[in-house]
Motif scaffolding. Structure first.
Motif, PDB file in Angstrom:
ATOM      1  N   GLN A  77       0.829  -1.203   0.000  1.00 29.75           N
ATOM      2  CA  GLN A  77       0.000   0.000   0.000  1.00 29.75           C
ATOM      3  C   GLN A  77       0.866   1.257   0.000  1.00 29.75           C
ATOM      4  OE1 GLN A  77      -2.853  -0.367   3.207  1.00 29.75           O
ATOM      5  NE2 GLN A  77      -3.875  -2.092   2.230  1.00 29.75           N
ATOM      6  N   GLY A  78       0.291   2.351  -0.508  1.00 31.66           N
ATOM      7  CA  GLY A  78       0.995   3.623  -0.538  1.00 31.66           C
ATOM      8  C   GLY A  78       1.978   3.760  -1.690  1.00 31.66           C
ATOM      9  N   LYS A  79       1.891   2.854  -2.676  1.00 28.56           N
ATOM     10  CA  LYS A  79       2.808   2.870  -3.819  1.00 28.56           C
ATOM     11  C   LYS A  79       2.078   3.112  -5.143  1.00 28.56           C
ATOM     12  CE  LYS A  79       5.759  -0.676  -1.604  1.00 28.56           C
ATOM     13  NZ  LYS A  79       6.393   0.190  -0.699  1.00 28.56           N
ATOM     14  N   GLY A  80       0.781   3.459  -5.067  1.00 27.51           N
ATOM     15  CA  GLY A  80       0.019   3.721  -6.286  1.00 27.51           C
ATOM     16  C   GLY A  80      -0.657   2.500  -6.883  1.00 27.51           C
ATOM     17  N   TYR A  81      -0.538   1.348  -6.237  1.00 25.02           N
ATOM     18  CA  TYR A  81      -1.124   0.133  -6.800  1.00 25.02           C
ATOM     19  C   TYR A  81      -2.648   0.128  -6.745  1.00 25.02           C
ATOM     20  CZ  TYR A  81       3.582  -1.804  -7.011  1.00 25.02           C
ATOM     21  OH  TYR A  81       4.905  -2.024  -7.293  1.00 25.02           O
ATOM     22  N   GLY A  82      -3.232   0.762  -5.733  1.00 31.12           N
ATOM     23  CA  GLY A  82      -4.694   0.851  -5.669  1.00 31.12           C
ATOM     24  C   GLY A  82      -5.243   1.596  -6.878  1.00 31.12           C
ATOM     25  N   LYS A  83      -4.579   2.680  -7.240  1.00 32.27           N
ATOM     26  CA  LYS A  83      -4.989   3.460  -8.413  1.00 32.27           C
ATOM     27  C   LYS A  83      -4.836   2.633  -9.681  1.00 32.27           C
ATOM     28  CE  LYS A  83      -4.359   7.975 -10.541  1.00 32.27           C
ATOM     29  NZ  LYS A  83      -3.562   8.163 -11.707  1.00 32.27           N
ATOM     30  N   LEU A  84      -3.725   1.929  -9.819  1.00 32.69           N
ATOM     31  CA  LEU A  84      -3.519   1.068 -10.993  1.00 32.69           C
ATOM     32  C   LEU A  84      -4.603   0.005 -11.095  1.00 32.69           C
ATOM     33  CD1 LEU A  84       0.346   0.449 -10.907  1.00 32.69           C
ATOM     34  CD2 LEU A  84      -0.937   1.709 -12.650  1.00 32.69           C
ATOM     35  N   GLU A 104     -19.644   1.041  -2.962  1.00 32.79           N
ATOM     36  CA  GLU A 104     -19.907   1.545  -1.615  1.00 32.79           C
ATOM     37  C   GLU A 104     -18.593   1.512  -0.861  1.00 32.79           C
ATOM     38  OE1 GLU A 104     -22.731  -1.274  -0.210  1.00 32.79           O
ATOM     39  OE2 GLU A 104     -24.399  -0.339  -1.278  1.00 32.79           O
ATOM     40  N   VAL A 105     -18.363   2.516  -0.039  1.00 29.97           N
ATOM     41  CA  VAL A 105     -17.140   2.578   0.751  1.00 29.97           C
ATOM     42  C   VAL A 105     -17.489   3.075   2.148  1.00 29.97           C
ATOM     43  CG1 VAL A 105     -16.562   4.913  -0.089  1.00 29.97           C
ATOM     44  CG2 VAL A 105     -14.741   3.428   0.783  1.00 29.97           C
ATOM     45  N   THR A 110     -11.307   7.207   4.389  1.00 25.78           N
ATOM     46  CA  THR A 110     -11.100   8.445   3.626  1.00 25.78           C
ATOM     47  C   THR A 110     -10.062   8.276   2.524  1.00 25.78           C
ATOM     48  OG1 THR A 110      -9.577   9.203   5.352  1.00 25.78           O
ATOM     49  CG2 THR A 110     -11.847   9.980   5.481  1.00 25.78           C
ATOM     50  N   ARG A 111      -9.027   7.457   2.747  1.00 27.43           N
ATOM     51  CA  ARG A 111      -8.026   7.238   1.682  1.00 27.43           C
ATOM     52  C   ARG A 111      -8.682   6.655   0.441  1.00 27.43           C
ATOM     53  NH1 ARG A 111      -3.116   3.796   3.634  1.00 27.43           N
ATOM     54  NH2 ARG A 111      -2.597   3.921   1.437  1.00 27.43           N
ATOM     55  N   LEU A 115      -9.314   8.435  -3.281  1.00 26.99           N
ATOM     56  CA  LEU A 115      -8.842   7.797  -4.510  1.00 26.99           C
ATOM     57  C   LEU A 115      -9.990   7.696  -5.518  1.00 26.99           C
ATOM     58  CD1 LEU A 115      -6.865   6.223  -6.318  1.00 26.99           C
ATOM     59  CD2 LEU A 115      -7.494   4.167  -5.030  1.00 26.99           C
ATOM     60  N   TYR A 116     -11.146   7.225  -5.058  1.00 22.05           N
ATOM     61  CA  TYR A 116     -12.291   7.097  -5.962  1.00 22.05           C
ATOM     62  C   TYR A 116     -12.657   8.452  -6.568  1.00 22.05           C
ATOM     63  CZ  TYR A 116     -12.841   2.564  -3.601  1.00 22.05           C
ATOM     64  OH  TYR A 116     -12.639   1.317  -3.069  1.00 22.05           O
TER      65      TYR A 116
END
Length: 148
Positions: A77-84, A104-105, A110-111, A115-116
């Motif tokens: 986490q924190g390396k941009g993989y969620g966005k990818l 749904e989140v 908040t993170r 991102l969404y």
């Protein structure tokens, strides 16, 4: 490092189950993780080099898609993989002719919500007391994304 979005396959599920438990305070049941996908499933993994670092479960029905679950291994986490992974999910669903994606989140996440929003999701509603939490219940933010 090279990354790619791949269709979730049975040989990925041990990694997915490990990540699910590590990444979520209230993980899905293992039976849901290992359940064979149905014809509306849109389940993908993010592979970095040869390692699964994240996954998402979704579905696509008549052009309306839903992101049901998404997680990145806490070690990555924190390396941009969620966005990818999220952008890959959107690309895959666009190829499947989805017109809209819903999710749904947790209001406290908040993170993820940021991102969404950064990717183009908009909050359209709130489900009060939807999720279990350590202090009772918490709201779910309902967000939608229009696929171009």
């Amino acid at each position: 490092m090279t990354h790619k979005i791949v269709s979730l396959a049975p040989h990925h599920l041990d990694d997915v189950w490990r990540i699910e438990q590590a990444a979520h305070a209230f993980p899905w049941a293992e039976s849901l993780i290992r359940k064979a996908p149905n014809k509306i499933a849109a389940n993908f993994a993010l592979q970095v080099d040869d390692k699964i670092v994240g996954y998402c479960f979704g579905q696509n029905v008549a052009g309306e898609a839903t992101l049901l679950n998404i997680a990145i291994d806490p070690d990555f986490q924190g390396k941009g993989y969620g966005k990818l992974l999220l952008e890959g999910f959107i690309d895959q669903l666009s190829a499947l002719n989805a017109e809209e994606i819903w999710l749904e989140v947790r209001a406290s996440n908040t993170r993820a919500a940021q991102l969404y929003e950064a990717i183009g999701f908009n909050e359209i509603n709130r489900r009060v007391g939807y999720y279990p939490s350590e202090n009772g219940r918490e709201d779910a933010l309902i967000m939608t994304y229009l696929v171009m």
